[in-house]
Design a protein around this motif. Structure first.
Motif, PDB file in Angstrom:
ATOM      1  N   LYS A   1       0.964  -1.226   0.004  1.00  0.00           N
ATOM      2  CA  LYS A   1      -0.037  -0.073   0.047  1.00  0.00           C
ATOM      3  C   LYS A   1       0.805   1.114   0.026  1.00  0.00           C
ATOM      4  O   LYS A   1       0.394   2.374  -0.809  1.00  0.00           O
ATOM      5  N   VAL A   2       2.003   1.184   0.627  1.00  0.00           N
ATOM      6  CA  VAL A   2       2.838   2.530   0.818  1.00  0.00           C
ATOM      7  C   VAL A   2       3.431   2.529  -0.729  1.00  0.00           C
ATOM      8  O   VAL A   2       3.374   3.746  -0.905  1.00  0.00           O
ATOM      9  N   MET A   3       3.826   1.603  -1.330  1.00  0.00           N
ATOM     10  CA  MET A   3       4.391   1.749  -2.745  1.00  0.00           C
ATOM     11  C   MET A   3       3.264   2.362  -3.648  1.00  0.00           C
ATOM     12  O   MET A   3       3.528   3.191  -4.500  1.00  0.00           O
ATOM     13  N   PHE A   4       1.869   1.799  -3.544  1.00  0.00           N
ATOM     14  CA  PHE A   4       1.043   2.369  -4.469  1.00  0.00           C
ATOM     15  C   PHE A   4       0.663   3.653  -4.075  1.00  0.00           C
ATOM     16  O   PHE A   4       0.668   4.516  -5.040  1.00  0.00           O
ATOM     17  N   TRP A   5       0.489   4.269  -3.004  1.00  0.00           N
ATOM     18  CA  TRP A   5       0.140   5.529  -2.641  1.00  0.00           C
ATOM     19  C   TRP A   5       1.302   6.355  -2.957  1.00  0.00           C
ATOM     20  O   TRP A   5       1.117   7.721  -3.274  1.00  0.00           O
ATOM     21  N   THR A   6       2.537   5.848  -2.697  1.00  0.00           N
ATOM     22  CA  THR A   6       3.717   6.622  -3.011  1.00  0.00           C
ATOM     23  C   THR A   6       3.502   7.123  -4.707  1.00  0.00           C
ATOM     24  O   THR A   6       3.669   8.048  -5.251  1.00  0.00           O
ATOM     25  N   ALA A   7       3.315   5.981  -5.423  1.00  0.00           N
ATOM     26  CA  ALA A   7       2.977   5.995  -7.011  1.00  0.00           C
ATOM     27  C   ALA A   7       2.020   7.012  -7.229  1.00  0.00           C
ATOM     28  O   ALA A   7       2.290   7.948  -8.060  1.00  0.00           O
ATOM     29  N   VAL A   8       0.928   7.230  -6.567  1.00  0.00           N
ATOM     30  CA  VAL A   8      -0.143   7.919  -6.808  1.00  0.00           C
ATOM     31  C   VAL A   8       0.313   9.528  -6.602  1.00  0.00           C
ATOM     32  O   VAL A   8       0.035  10.314  -7.105  1.00  0.00           O
ATOM     33  N   ALA A   9       1.147   9.710  -5.485  1.00  0.00           N
ATOM     34  CA  ALA A   9       1.518  10.726  -5.172  1.00  0.00           C
ATOM     35  C   ALA A   9       2.398  11.555  -6.250  1.00  0.00           C
ATOM     36  O   ALA A   9       2.424  12.540  -6.455  1.00  0.00           O
ATOM     37  N   VAL A  10       3.398  10.558  -6.515  1.00  0.00           N
ATOM     38  CA  VAL A  10       4.284  11.123  -7.849  1.00  0.00           C
ATOM     39  C   VAL A  10       3.362  11.391  -9.006  1.00  0.00           C
ATOM     40  O   VAL A  10       3.654  12.446  -9.673  1.00  0.00           O
ATOM     41  N   ILE A  11       2.311  10.657  -9.241  1.00  0.00           N
ATOM     42  CA  ILE A  11       1.242  10.999 -10.434  1.00  0.00           C
ATOM     43  C   ILE A  11       0.878  12.360 -10.111  1.00  0.00           C
ATOM     44  O   ILE A  11       0.583  12.991 -11.239  1.00  0.00           O
ATOM     45  N   VAL A  12       0.268  12.752  -9.014  1.00  0.00           N
ATOM     46  CA  VAL A  12      -0.326  13.925  -8.713  1.00  0.00           C
ATOM     47  C   VAL A  12       0.483  14.959  -8.758  1.00  0.00           C
ATOM     48  O   VAL A  12       0.340  15.989  -9.561  1.00  0.00           O
ATOM     49  N   ILE A  13       1.694  15.047  -8.359  1.00  0.00           N
ATOM     50  CA  ILE A  13       2.627  16.047  -8.768  1.00  0.00           C
ATOM     51  C   ILE A  13       2.991  16.229  -9.990  1.00  0.00           C
ATOM     52  O   ILE A  13       3.066  17.521 -10.474  1.00  0.00           O
ATOM     53  N   CYS A  14       3.244  14.985 -11.032  1.00  0.00           N
ATOM     54  CA  CYS A  14       3.691  15.405 -12.402  1.00  0.00           C
ATOM     55  C   CYS A  14       2.421  15.880 -13.009  1.00  0.00           C
ATOM     56  O   CYS A  14       2.676  16.681 -13.862  1.00  0.00           O
ATOM     57  N   PHE A  15       1.205  15.487 -12.616  1.00  0.00           N
ATOM     58  CA  PHE A  15       0.113  15.817 -13.159  1.00  0.00           C
ATOM     59  C   PHE A  15      -0.395  17.327 -12.976  1.00  0.00           C
ATOM     60  O   PHE A  15      -0.745  18.094 -13.905  1.00  0.00           O
ATOM     61  N   ALA A  16       0.039  17.895 -11.704  1.00  0.00           N
ATOM     62  CA  ALA A  16      -0.122  19.142 -11.502  1.00  0.00           C
ATOM     63  C   ALA A  16       0.739  19.955 -12.442  1.00  0.00           C
ATOM     64  O   ALA A  16       0.284  21.311 -12.855  1.00  0.00           O
ATOM     65  N   VAL A  17       1.906  19.731 -12.745  1.00  0.00           N
ATOM     66  CA  VAL A  17       2.765  20.717 -13.632  1.00  0.00           C
ATOM     67  C   VAL A  17       2.031  20.578 -15.068  1.00  0.00           C
ATOM     68  O   VAL A  17       1.836  21.655 -15.528  1.00  0.00           O
TER      69      VAL A  17
END
Lengths: 132, 120
Positions: A99-115
């Motif tokens: 779960k930590v791995m999955f939600w870390t990936a989601v966090a990176v996705i959100v940051i990249c998407f924001a750009v």
């Protein structure tokens, strides 16, 4: 259990429950969408009819198309980052912290998407890109 | 964990390995591709803009890698999905694999043909 027909096996999913199920399902859906998009992209971009392509790409510079482009970016980011997670799992990294791995990936996705979203909405608002 | 729920080699070892190699290539090259098209050149994309970038041989190489790795990854991915459904038997899977190779090579040839003015 290896005699079980593949059609009825719990294919591809691993454990068909909770977060991992959705991670797998969205990976598969985004993968199929991106495959179809890639083939369409190659067919269109490779025609060599520059006049026709220039007019087509002008048509993409409107808000609706920019939003659709952003949807494509979401599919790419999800597939890429979930793919990184899968490859890390292959190396045994994070196999006790799914779960930590999955939600870390989601966090990176959100940051990249924001750009990407910042650039897209700046373009919609001002008709130009961001002057970094 | 039961072996059959975690078998990542259903499509074959090489298919599995190349799917991961192309994945890493795609992450690098697609990041370059998306930053250049969606961020740096938003609203300015036309054939002149694309041609100016393709004049740089490094970026032409990125596009060729994107084309080849993207096609392999996309079609091998579709193959893995389809083999979970109707193409699950050995003969159907073989026919699917052969068909997808033909599709992939046709698209590769078409893409290379379009890029040829900047390669040659």
């Amino acid at each position: 259990m290896s005699s079980k027909p593949r059609e009825t096996a719990n294919v591809g999913a691993g454990l068909w429950k909770a977060t991992g199920m959705w991670a797998w399902l969205f990976f598969r859906i985004s993968g199929v969408l991106l495959a179809v998009y890639l083939l369409a992209h190659i067919i269109v971009i490779s025609t060599g009819h520059f006049d026709w392509l220039d007019r087509l790409m002008k048509a993409f510079d409107n808000p609706l198309m920019v939003i659709l482009d952003l949807a494509l970016v979401v599919a790419v980011l999800y597939h890429a980052l979930n793919g990184v997670r899968v490859i890390l799992m292959d190396f045994g990294i994070g196999i006790h912290r799914h779960k930590v791995m999955f939600w870390t990936a989601v966090a990176v996705i959100v940051i990249c998407f924001a750009v990407f979203a910042y650039v897209a909405f700046t373009f919609i608002a001002t008709g130009a890109g961001v002057n970094w | 964990m039961k072996a059959e729920t975690i078998n990542t080699h259903r499509g074959g070892m090489w298919s599995w390995l190349f799917q991961r190699i192309t994945a890493v290539l795609l992450i690098v090259c697609l990041a370059i591709h998306l930053i250049l098209t969606h961020i740096a050149n938003i609203g300015q994309i036309d054939m002149e803009n694309i041609g100016a970038r393709l004049a740089n041989h490094g970026l032409t190489a990125v596009d060729i890698i994107l084309l080849a790795a993207g096609l392999y990854h996309a079609l091998n991915g579709l193959r893995m999905v389809l083999m979970d459904y109707w193409f699950s038997t050995r003969s159907r899977a073989l026919a699917l694999t052969a068909g997808l190779w033909v599709v992939g090579l046709v698209f590769l040839g078409y893409g290379i043909w379009a890029l040829w003015p900047w390669i040659g």
